[in-house]
Design an enzyme around this catalytic site. Sequence first.
Site, PDB file in Angstrom:
ATOM      1  N   HIS A  16      -3.181 -28.041  -9.484  1.00 17.58           N
ATOM      2  CA  HIS A  16      -2.370 -26.828  -9.448  1.00 17.58           C
ATOM      3  C   HIS A  16      -3.186 -25.632  -9.929  1.00 17.58           C
ATOM      4  O   HIS A  16      -4.361 -25.746 -10.289  1.00 17.58           O
ATOM      5  CB  HIS A  16      -1.067 -26.982 -10.254  1.00 17.58           C
ATOM      6  N   CYS A  35      -6.793 -21.370 -16.051  1.00 14.82           N
ATOM      7  CA  CYS A  35      -5.715 -22.012 -15.284  1.00 14.82           C
ATOM      8  C   CYS A  35      -5.439 -21.269 -13.972  1.00 14.82           C
ATOM      9  O   CYS A  35      -4.755 -21.789 -13.094  1.00 14.82           O
ATOM     10  CB  CYS A  35      -4.441 -22.099 -16.110  1.00 14.82           C
ATOM     11  N   HIS A  41      -7.231 -26.763 -10.217  1.00 26.02           N
ATOM     12  CA  HIS A  41      -7.782 -27.739 -11.168  1.00 26.02           C
ATOM     13  C   HIS A  41      -6.801 -28.896 -11.252  1.00 26.02           C
ATOM     14  O   HIS A  41      -5.631 -28.750 -10.886  1.00 26.02           O
ATOM     15  CB  HIS A  41      -8.032 -27.103 -12.539  1.00 26.02           C
ATOM     16  N   HIS A  43      -4.945 -32.481 -13.102  1.00 29.11           N
ATOM     17  CA  HIS A  43      -4.484 -33.123 -14.334  1.00 29.11           C
ATOM     18  C   HIS A  43      -4.056 -34.550 -14.022  1.00 29.11           C
ATOM     19  O   HIS A  43      -3.623 -34.857 -12.906  1.00 29.11           O
ATOM     20  CB  HIS A  43      -3.263 -32.407 -14.912  1.00 29.11           C
ATOM     21  N   ASP A  81       2.022 -37.157  -6.260  1.00 27.86           N
ATOM     22  CA  ASP A  81       0.751 -37.814  -6.544  1.00 27.86           C
ATOM     23  C   ASP A  81      -0.330 -37.441  -5.523  1.00 27.86           C
ATOM     24  O   ASP A  81      -0.107 -37.522  -4.309  1.00 27.86           O
ATOM     25  CB  ASP A  81       0.956 -39.329  -6.545  1.00 27.86           C
ATOM     26  N   HIS A  82      -1.479 -37.003  -6.051  1.00 27.77           N
ATOM     27  CA  HIS A  82      -2.625 -36.579  -5.228  1.00 27.77           C
ATOM     28  C   HIS A  82      -2.299 -35.387  -4.330  1.00 27.77           C
ATOM     29  O   HIS A  82      -2.869 -35.233  -3.255  1.00 27.77           O
ATOM     30  CB  HIS A  82      -3.190 -37.755  -4.418  1.00 27.77           C
ATOM     31  N   GLU A 127       0.727 -33.076 -19.662  1.00 28.39           N
ATOM     32  CA  GLU A 127      -0.259 -32.481 -18.755  1.00 28.39           C
ATOM     33  C   GLU A 127      -1.680 -32.783 -19.224  1.00 28.39           C
ATOM     34  O   GLU A 127      -2.580 -33.042 -18.421  1.00 28.39           O
ATOM     35  CB  GLU A 127      -0.045 -30.969 -18.703  1.00 28.39           C
TER      36      GLU A 127
HETATM   37 NI    NI Z   1      -3.241 -26.918 -15.393  1.00 29.30          NI
END
Ligand code: NI
Length: 138
Positions: A16, A35, A41, A43, A81-82, A127
């Site tokens: 995200h 961010c 990036h 998580h 997911d992914h 996160e």
């Molecule tokens: Ni983040």
Amino acid sequence: MAILHLTRKEHFNAAHRLWNSGWSEEKNFEVFGICANPHFHGHNFDLYVTVKGTPNPDTGCVIDLKELKKIIRIHVIEELDHKNLNLDVPWLQHCIPSIENIVVEVWKRISAQLPKDVLLHKLTLWETINNFVEYYGE
Ligand code: NI
């Protein structure tokens, strides 16, 4: 009758970016820092789903955990997911995909699927090892 809280943990990986399209690039970087990285990036998210109920006298269980797992997997994990949370998830398109906003949308999806005698009590979304959010549906 005893009332218990039962928690199922699930996991997803996703990318995200925190970005407010109504702001300038300068203001986005000032507020969100790294961010706001334009190339996103990732998580490793951990989602804890806590339900509340009374054990069924026939099973001794608040909810069939296979059923709870299936609800979370189908309605949340397979959706996230992914994925790129800014681009790939239709039900997150109206908001900045922060853990706060994600967990509110996840609440709506899970609570709509639970059996009538089981209440969603709390969602916790991790996160990073340092940051998590808790939501009680308020
Ligand atoms: Ni983040």
